[in-house]
Structures are given as C-alpha cells and as structure tokens.
Design an enzyme around this catalytic site. Structure first.
Site, PDB file in Angstrom:
ATOM      1  N   LYS A  52       0.803  -1.222   0.000  1.00  0.00           N
ATOM      2  CA  LYS A  52       0.000   0.000   0.000  1.00  0.00           C
ATOM      3  C   LYS A  52       0.840   1.279   0.000  1.00  0.00           C
ATOM      4  O   LYS A  52       0.379   2.332  -0.453  1.00  0.00           O
ATOM      5  CB  LYS A  52      -0.933   0.007   1.209  1.00  0.00           C
ATOM      6  CG  LYS A  52      -2.065  -1.007   1.140  1.00  0.00           C
ATOM      7  CD  LYS A  52      -3.096  -0.616   0.106  1.00  0.00           C
ATOM      8  CE  LYS A  52      -4.338  -1.474   0.201  1.00  0.00           C
ATOM      9  NZ  LYS A  52      -5.381  -1.058  -0.780  1.00  0.00           N
ATOM     10  N   THR A  70      -8.205   9.532   4.624  1.00  0.00           N
ATOM     11  CA  THR A  70      -8.415   8.312   3.850  1.00  0.00           C
ATOM     12  C   THR A  70      -9.325   7.380   4.616  1.00  0.00           C
ATOM     13  O   THR A  70      -9.465   7.480   5.841  1.00  0.00           O
ATOM     14  CB  THR A  70      -7.073   7.609   3.554  1.00  0.00           C
ATOM     15  OG1 THR A  70      -7.297   6.557   2.612  1.00  0.00           O
ATOM     16  CG2 THR A  70      -6.436   7.035   4.811  1.00  0.00           C
ATOM     17  N   ASN A  75      -3.970  -1.409   6.353  1.00  0.00           N
ATOM     18  CA  ASN A  75      -2.659  -1.287   5.713  1.00  0.00           C
ATOM     19  C   ASN A  75      -2.489   0.016   4.944  1.00  0.00           C
ATOM     20  O   ASN A  75      -1.426   0.635   4.985  1.00  0.00           O
ATOM     21  CB  ASN A  75      -2.408  -2.478   4.792  1.00  0.00           C
ATOM     22  CG  ASN A  75      -2.045  -3.732   5.557  1.00  0.00           C
ATOM     23  OD1 ASN A  75      -1.804  -3.686   6.760  1.00  0.00           O
ATOM     24  ND2 ASN A  75      -2.014  -4.866   4.869  1.00  0.00           N
ATOM     25  N   ASP A 167       4.715 -15.918 -16.834  1.00  0.00           N
ATOM     26  CA  ASP A 167       3.594 -15.752 -17.758  1.00  0.00           C
ATOM     27  C   ASP A 167       2.232 -15.814 -17.083  1.00  0.00           C
ATOM     28  O   ASP A 167       1.210 -15.702 -17.744  1.00  0.00           O
ATOM     29  CB  ASP A 167       3.662 -16.758 -18.905  1.00  0.00           C
ATOM     30  CG  ASP A 167       3.596 -18.202 -18.443  1.00  0.00           C
ATOM     31  OD1 ASP A 167       3.244 -18.444 -17.281  1.00  0.00           O
ATOM     32  OD2 ASP A 167       3.896 -19.087 -19.265  1.00  0.00           O
ATOM     33  N   GLY A 175     -10.131  -3.623  -3.284  1.00  0.00           N
ATOM     34  CA  GLY A 175     -10.623  -2.475  -4.037  1.00  0.00           C
ATOM     35  C   GLY A 175     -10.250  -2.536  -5.507  1.00  0.00           C
ATOM     36  O   GLY A 175     -10.863  -1.868  -6.340  1.00  0.00           O
ATOM     37  N   GLY A 176      -9.220  -3.304  -5.832  1.00  0.00           N
ATOM     38  CA  GLY A 176      -8.842  -3.501  -7.233  1.00  0.00           C
ATOM     39  C   GLY A 176      -7.702  -2.641  -7.717  1.00  0.00           C
ATOM     40  O   GLY A 176      -7.300  -2.752  -8.882  1.00  0.00           O
ATOM     41  N   GLY A 177      -7.141  -1.786  -6.846  1.00  0.00           N
ATOM     42  CA  GLY A 177      -6.050  -0.930  -7.290  1.00  0.00           C
ATOM     43  C   GLY A 177      -4.816  -1.709  -7.684  1.00  0.00           C
ATOM     44  O   GLY A 177      -4.168  -1.414  -8.701  1.00  0.00           O
ATOM     45  N   ALA A 203     -16.644 -11.769  -0.683  1.00  0.00           N
ATOM     46  CA  ALA A 203     -16.458 -10.374  -1.087  1.00  0.00           C
ATOM     47  C   ALA A 203     -16.009 -10.302  -2.542  1.00  0.00           C
ATOM     48  O   ALA A 203     -15.139  -9.520  -2.903  1.00  0.00           O
ATOM     49  CB  ALA A 203     -15.427  -9.697  -0.179  1.00  0.00           C
ATOM     50  N   SER A 299       0.903  -9.779  -0.575  1.00  0.00           N
ATOM     51  CA  SER A 299       0.686  -8.335  -0.544  1.00  0.00           C
ATOM     52  C   SER A 299       0.953  -7.678   0.799  1.00  0.00           C
ATOM     53  O   SER A 299       1.121  -6.459   0.866  1.00  0.00           O
ATOM     54  CB  SER A 299      -0.746  -8.016  -0.982  1.00  0.00           C
ATOM     55  OG  SER A 299      -1.674  -8.709  -0.162  1.00  0.00           O
ATOM     56  N   ASN A 302       1.341  -7.748   7.824  1.00  0.00           N
ATOM     57  CA  ASN A 302       1.019  -7.081   9.084  1.00  0.00           C
ATOM     58  C   ASN A 302       0.164  -7.978   9.978  1.00  0.00           C
ATOM     59  O   ASN A 302      -1.002  -7.707  10.277  1.00  0.00           O
ATOM     60  CB  ASN A 302       0.337  -5.735   8.817  1.00  0.00           C
ATOM     61  CG  ASN A 302       1.342  -4.682   8.400  1.00  0.00           C
ATOM     62  OD1 ASN A 302       2.498  -4.707   8.826  1.00  0.00           O
ATOM     63  ND2 ASN A 302       0.922  -3.755   7.556  1.00  0.00           N
TER      64      ASN A 302
END
Length: 325
Positions: A52, A70, A75, A167, A175-177, A203, A299, A302
C-alpha cells in the site's frame, strides 16, 4: 461495457516508479522449496508492511496538502500515516467497525487520528469523503484513484523486470487498485501474460461486476482477509480490470488460512490478505498455466506479531530465497 474509461497507461506506472523510488523498497521475488514453480513477490517486506505504501506515496508526492484523509481497513492507513508523518502533514484515517484494532493502534502510533464508523467499507468511504468536503483535506483513497493505481502497478513492473519469463500472475483483489495496476504493468512484459485476480468468496465484487458488465455492490463481509472487504469496484480500476484481466477466482476463508499456514511454515510471515493470491494459485492447480513460471503477490505481512514489533522492515526467514529469474 460500462461506459467507464480511464486515462491511465503503462507510462503512468513507469512515471510512478521513478517518483516513488526513494520511498519504497524494491522487494524480492522469493522461491520456496515447498512451492516449486512459484515465485512470491514479497511485499510483506515492504515499508509499512504492505504494498500500500506504493500507491500512497505516489498520490501524496508533491500534493502540498495541509491535511490528508483516507478510508482504510488498516494497511493503507498505516502507509498514509507513515508518509504523512514524513511530510509533516496531519492525517485522519476512517476505519469501519470491524477493522483491526492492532492496525488502528499502529496508525495512531504514527501520529494519525482515527475515526471509527459503524457499517462496512461503503460507509467508511462515505465518511472519508464527507470529512474531505467538510475540512478541505486531500482525500487519498485506498484504490479508487489514478495515482494510487499507478503506484500499485510498480509491483508488476518489478516482477516483469526481475523474472521476464513469468507468464501468469495471481493478484489479491479488494478495491482492485493492485489488480488494475498490474494489468497496466503487464503491457511491459515481453510476451503474453495471464493476470488472475483472487477474491475472498464472501467479497467477490469484481467477479460479480464483470459478470454483470457494470460495477455492482456486495454486502459487508467478515472474511478473515480483512484488507479485502471492499463492497464495490472503484470507477478508476474497474474499466482497466474489465478490459485486461484474464480470470477471477474466489477462495474460502479455509483456503486462505491454509495458504497462510503454508507460507508461515516456509518462513514467510504473511497476513491473511497477503495469503489470498497463493490460495488462488493453489486452487488453480490442474488447470493449464501455459507451462511457464507463475508469480504470486504476497501483498502484506502485518500480522499481530509483526505489528507489535512495528510494520515492515524484517528480513525473510527460513528456506525462502531470492531468485533472479
């Protein structure tokens, strides 16, 4: 099609890489004896303990804001609070009722104010936007922002530079970022790359939205992957994902916990959200993966233990080893 459009290109991801180079770690790709054929993008070793910090740093660089707000499950809030402290800018983080108390504690220790709200991620985002409008603070969303998406895409750039033969990439999807950013970064690959987003089963807003052909909302989730509880795709990442992603898979909490335990035994202290992509890769076993090498984005790391010691900054443990592809 949704009619949503984005101006983002590969050039934006490359520009983000240059802009944030001094603020982020170039994390290694790790090979594990326990997972032959898989490379782990070790964002659990990133500053602030997760990827993040990349998007937050890109969105906050040169913004000149007097205050930043925000919404975050944890994270992203840690990353924004860390960057805000470095910039000398006050930060407010809005967190939903079910968000991690350990992550809230770290955010507060970094000097940020935390506001708790009832409800899920959707209500959290509404309250963060209301705070920005009321106070004039700069809103830095966790994913639905062009500079955030471009910053997250630097994860993909590093994968394709470090291991150009990869590949297939499995990407945890909230959120898809991160997924959208890696979709953009895949344009830098030297050959076709399959991008697979992985969502918690409770989700799976991106899978449902792609099936519907437009962004749709899902109810608040209590998945163990607390960083992936988003309820609706963002306007910025959705069209990128819609155009480029090859597949979306969902995984149960049981599969996420199994993947996390496997990582822990191998010396990679991932948190549940950071284990989701591996859970997806393991569930994909037996399906054709073009016979090449597979990268999995870990990703975040924590965990409660890591947060007690301070997020990020720890070396890899156990038999995990860096690879140069």
């Amino acid at each position: 099609m949704t009619g949503l459009q984005t101006r983002l290109e590969l050039a934006d991801v490359r520009a983000a890489a240059d802009r944030i180079a001094a603020q982020v770690r170039r994390t290694p790709l790790l090979a594990l004896d326990a997972l032959p054929g898989l490379l782990l993008k070790a964002e659990h070793l990133q500053h602030s303990g997760s990827f993040k910090v990349r998007g937050a740093a890109n969105a906050m660089a040169g913004a000149g804001a007097g205050e930043i707000v925000t919404g975050s499950s944890g994270n992203h809030g840690i990353a924004v609070a860390r960057n805000g402290r470095a910039l000398g800018v006050p930060v407010t983080v809005v967190m939903a009722a079910g968000a991690s108390a350990d992550k809230e504690r770290v955010i507060r220790s970094l000097g940020a104010q935390v506001v708790r709200v009832d409800g899920g991620v959707a209500e959290r985002e509404r309250q963060a936007l209301a705070h920005a409008r009321r106070t004039g603070a700069l809103l830095v969303p966790s994913s639905d922002h062009e500079l955030v998406v471009a910053g997250q895409g630097t994860v993909g750039l590093e994968i394709f530079e470090e291991a150009p033969e990869v590949d297939t990439v499995f990407v945890p999807t909230g959120g898809g970022g991160l997924l959208a950013g890696i979709c953009l970064a895949a344009r830098a690959a030297r050959h076709p790359v399959r991008i697979i987003g992985v969502e918690p089963a409770g989700a799976n807003r991106y899978a449902r939205s792609l099936a519907a052909g437009r962004p749709v909302s899902v109810p608040p989730s209590t998945t163990v992957a607390d960083g992936l509880r988003g309820q609706r795709p963002g306007a910025v990442p959705f069209p990128i994902v819609q155009e480029r992603v090859d597949a979306l898979v969902d995984v149960t909490d049981q599969a996420i916990v199994r993947a996390m335990r496997l990582l822990h035994r191998a010396g990679v202290p991932a948190e549940p959200s950071g284990s989701v992509a591996l859970a997806g890769a393991l569930s994909w076993a037996g399906r054709p993966l073009r016979g090449g090498r597979v990268a999995v984005v870990v990703s975040g790391g924590n965990t409660p233990g890591a947060l007690a010691a301070g997020p990020g900054g720890r070396p890899p443990e156990g038999p995990a080893r860096p690879t140069r592809g």
